[in-house]
Write a protein that holds these residues in place. Structure first.
Motif, PDB file in Angstrom:
ATOM      1  N   GLU A   1       1.044  -1.100   0.561  1.00 17.55           N
ATOM      2  CA  GLU A   1       0.320  -0.127   0.329  1.00 17.55           C
ATOM      3  C   GLU A   1       0.885   1.566  -0.022  1.00 17.55           C
ATOM      4  O   GLU A   1       2.236   1.222   0.740  1.00 17.55           O
ATOM      5  CB  GLU A   1      -1.169  -0.282   0.933  1.00 17.55           C
ATOM      6  CG  GLU A   1      -1.571   0.948   1.286  1.00 17.55           C
ATOM      7  CD  GLU A   1      -1.434   1.663   2.249  1.00 17.55           C
ATOM      8  OE1 GLU A   1      -2.324   3.247   2.079  1.00 17.55           O
ATOM      9  OE2 GLU A   1      -0.415   1.432   3.069  1.00 17.55           O
ATOM     10  N   GLU A   2       0.504   2.618  -0.644  1.00 20.23           N
ATOM     11  CA  GLU A   2       1.271   3.359  -1.032  1.00 20.23           C
ATOM     12  C   GLU A   2       2.093   4.425   0.219  1.00 20.23           C
ATOM     13  O   GLU A   2       3.300   4.613   0.333  1.00 20.23           O
ATOM     14  CB  GLU A   2       0.622   4.452  -2.306  1.00 20.23           C
ATOM     15  CG  GLU A   2       0.224   3.617  -3.014  1.00 20.23           C
ATOM     16  CD  GLU A   2       1.719   3.353  -4.374  1.00 20.23           C
ATOM     17  OE1 GLU A   2       2.777   4.391  -4.364  1.00 20.23           O
ATOM     18  OE2 GLU A   2       1.690   2.988  -4.847  1.00 20.23           O
ATOM     19  N   SER A   3       1.338   4.541   1.259  1.00 19.28           N
ATOM     20  CA  SER A   3       1.372   5.730   2.218  1.00 19.28           C
ATOM     21  C   SER A   3       2.543   4.946   3.295  1.00 19.28           C
ATOM     22  O   SER A   3       3.019   6.024   3.571  1.00 19.28           O
ATOM     23  CB  SER A   3      -0.440   5.933   2.824  1.00 19.28           C
ATOM     24  OG  SER A   3      -0.316   5.063   4.144  1.00 19.28           O
ATOM     25  N   ARG A   4       2.558   4.439   3.307  1.00 20.37           N
ATOM     26  CA  ARG A   4       3.610   4.062   4.737  1.00 20.37           C
ATOM     27  C   ARG A   4       2.672   4.497   6.235  1.00 20.37           C
ATOM     28  O   ARG A   4       3.836   4.521   6.554  1.00 20.37           O
ATOM     29  CB  ARG A   4       4.833   3.442   4.319  1.00 20.37           C
ATOM     30  CG  ARG A   4       5.723   3.286   5.198  1.00 20.37           C
ATOM     31  CD  ARG A   4       7.188   3.889   5.937  1.00 20.37           C
ATOM     32  NE  ARG A   4       7.490   3.403   7.205  1.00 20.37           N
ATOM     33  CZ  ARG A   4       7.701   3.761   8.509  1.00 20.37           C
ATOM     34  NH1 ARG A   4       6.115   4.574   8.052  1.00 20.37           N
ATOM     35  NH2 ARG A   4       7.420   2.987   9.462  1.00 20.37           N
ATOM     36  N   ASP A   5       1.811   3.944   6.513  1.00 19.75           N
ATOM     37  CA  ASP A   5       1.299   4.573   6.948  1.00 19.75           C
ATOM     38  C   ASP A   5       0.819   3.660   8.489  1.00 19.75           C
ATOM     39  O   ASP A   5       0.086   2.719   8.079  1.00 19.75           O
ATOM     40  CB  ASP A   5       0.075   5.178   6.775  1.00 19.75           C
ATOM     41  CG  ASP A   5      -0.534   6.348   7.868  1.00 19.75           C
ATOM     42  OD1 ASP A   5      -0.690   7.225   8.131  1.00 19.75           O
ATOM     43  OD2 ASP A   5      -0.963   6.205   9.398  1.00 19.75           O
ATOM     44  N   HIS A   6       0.655   3.880   9.433  1.00 19.89           N
ATOM     45  CA  HIS A   6       0.405   2.721  10.247  1.00 19.89           C
ATOM     46  C   HIS A   6      -0.458   2.661  10.515  1.00 19.89           C
ATOM     47  O   HIS A   6      -1.171   1.407  11.245  1.00 19.89           O
ATOM     48  CB  HIS A   6       1.220   3.743  12.145  1.00 19.89           C
ATOM     49  CG  HIS A   6       2.453   3.585  12.172  1.00 19.89           C
ATOM     50  ND1 HIS A   6       3.059   4.247  11.430  1.00 19.89           N
ATOM     51  CD2 HIS A   6       3.360   3.320  13.114  1.00 19.89           C
ATOM     52  CE1 HIS A   6       4.664   4.598  11.950  1.00 19.89           C
ATOM     53  NE2 HIS A   6       4.671   3.426  12.798  1.00 19.89           N
ATOM     54  N   HIS A   7      -1.456   3.887  10.118  1.00 22.31           N
ATOM     55  CA  HIS A   7      -2.895   3.044  10.000  1.00 22.31           C
ATOM     56  C   HIS A   7      -3.215   2.074   9.388  1.00 22.31           C
ATOM     57  O   HIS A   7      -2.435   1.863   7.932  1.00 22.31           O
ATOM     58  CB  HIS A   7      -3.501   4.481   9.625  1.00 22.31           C
ATOM     59  CG  HIS A   7      -4.908   4.037   8.725  1.00 22.31           C
ATOM     60  ND1 HIS A   7      -6.121   3.841   9.629  1.00 22.31           N
ATOM     61  CD2 HIS A   7      -5.713   3.498   7.412  1.00 22.31           C
ATOM     62  CE1 HIS A   7      -7.336   3.598   9.229  1.00 22.31           C
ATOM     63  NE2 HIS A   7      -6.855   3.853   8.013  1.00 22.31           N
ATOM     64  N   VAL A   8      -4.152   1.278   9.826  1.00 25.57           N
ATOM     65  CA  VAL A   8      -4.291  -0.143   9.436  1.00 25.57           C
ATOM     66  C   VAL A   8      -5.090   0.217   7.962  1.00 25.57           C
ATOM     67  O   VAL A   8      -6.697   0.239   7.687  1.00 25.57           O
ATOM     68  CB  VAL A   8      -4.574  -1.787  10.295  1.00 25.57           C
ATOM     69  CG1 VAL A   8      -4.686  -2.392   9.254  1.00 25.57           C
ATOM     70  CG2 VAL A   8      -3.529  -1.631  11.200  1.00 25.57           C
ATOM     71  N   PRO A   9      -5.051  -0.149   6.688  1.00 29.40           N
ATOM     72  CA  PRO A   9      -5.522   0.070   5.458  1.00 29.40           C
ATOM     73  C   PRO A   9      -6.438  -1.327   5.147  1.00 29.40           C
ATOM     74  O   PRO A   9      -6.287  -2.052   5.431  1.00 29.40           O
ATOM     75  CB  PRO A   9      -4.511   0.331   4.641  1.00 29.40           C
ATOM     76  CG  PRO A   9      -3.507  -0.045   4.905  1.00 29.40           C
ATOM     77  CD  PRO A   9      -3.610  -0.653   6.794  1.00 29.40           C
TER      78      PRO A   9
END
Ligand code: PLP
Length: 293
Positions: free
Chosen positions: A104-112
């Motif tokens: 997934e693109e964002s490398r965000d801790h939020h679980v997509p």
């Protein structure tokens, strides 16, 4: 020999068997970036998955614990892994499988939401028999358990385990037994069972340890050999009073411990309890390999 054979081993990736050299996983995969992934290691004897139901149940449990949907129903898993084993030449080996949350693109801790998990599996050659381990036993050291508090999830986030094993190696030991608040939890990649008299004690299941599949089998075999089974916490400072200590894992099955922090356990050699359980294990394996496919 094995290295050559396994270099050309095919791997399973997202529904297809491909040569390992051609398998491609995105660097944005959350398994790579966050260790946001679950794994299993399953022994294979004579091309048959050993204790499959137990490993599958634990896989489902681990996936559920991190909110990942199981990508395949059980019969599909069996089919894919069976094909992989066959294409890898079959025989005695292990299967390693991993399911990560996906790329997934964002490398965000939020679980997509709604991303496709990455499913990978490969075969591993069997560990060669270790005569030193079997004849003299493993030296282990006690180290502080610096891992997280969900060790019951079989997650690929194994950095603490890796560093602890490395530290043990630096002290001349082949495994570390981990200690949390004065209580023994497990090894860096094994469970622990202590024998005193005719009682086999192992720490109870809970968030601090992985519920080992091999340990359950060894306890079952131990019970049928007449040992009493206790699932109780073991104080680290009491451990050296054991007559015998064993480590269990899917890759090594049963390993006797000769010393803990240089204190000999029992006679400092693999004991008679280990001998009995080893024979019971060999009988069990024989029944499995000669049984129905
Ligand atoms: C931390 C840990 N505990 C215990 C075990 C043993 O589990 P099993 O017998 O299911 O392989 C492992 C196996 O890799 C492990 O990594």
């Amino acid at each position: 020999m094995h290295a050559e054979r396994f270099q050309v081993t095919p791997v399973f990736l997202n529904g297809r068997i491909v040569p390992r050299e051609e398998a491609r996983i995105s660097p944005l995969d959350r398994g790579y970036l966050f260790a946001d992934a679950i794994y299993e290691v399953i022994p294979v004897y004579r091309s048959k998955l050993f204790l499959w139901s137990e490993h599958y149940r634990r896989l489902e449990r681990s996936l559920g614990a991190i909110g990942l949907t199981n990508p395949y129903p059980e019969h599909k898993w069996r089919g894919h892994l069976g094909t992989l084993i066959q294409q890898a030449g079959g025989g005695d080996l292990s299967v390693y499988l991993q399911v990560s949350r996906g790329a997934e693109e964002s490398r965000d801790h939020h679980v997509p939401e709604g991303i496709t998990p990455t499913v990978f599996a490969m075969t591993l050659p069997p560990l060669p028999p270790d005569p030193i381990l079997e004849q003299t036993g493993a030296r282990v050291v006690l180290l502080e358990d610096i891992r997280w508090h969900r060790c019951d999830i079989k997650s690929t986030a194994l950095l603490a385990n890796v560093l602890l094993r490395h530290e043990a190696g630096g002290k001349g030991a082949s495994e570390a037994l981990l200690v949390r608040d004065g209580w023994v939890t497990e090894g860096t990649s094994s469970n622990v069972i202590a024998l005193r008299g005719s009682i086999l004690t192992t720490p109870p299941d809970g968030p601090e340890i992985l519920p080992g599949v091999t340990r359950e089998l060894v306890l079952r075999l131990g019970a049928s050999e007449g040992f009493t089974i206790r699932r109780e916490r073991i104080r680290a400072d009491q451990l050296i009073k054991a007559d015998e200590i064993w480590l269990t894992s899917s890759r090594r099955i049963l390993a006797p411990v000769s010393s803990v922090d240089d204190h000999p356990i029992g006679t400092g050699r693999p004991g008679p309890g280990y001998g009995r359980l080893r024979l019971a294990w060999l009988r069990h394996l024989d029944a499995f390999t000669t049984g129905a496919p």
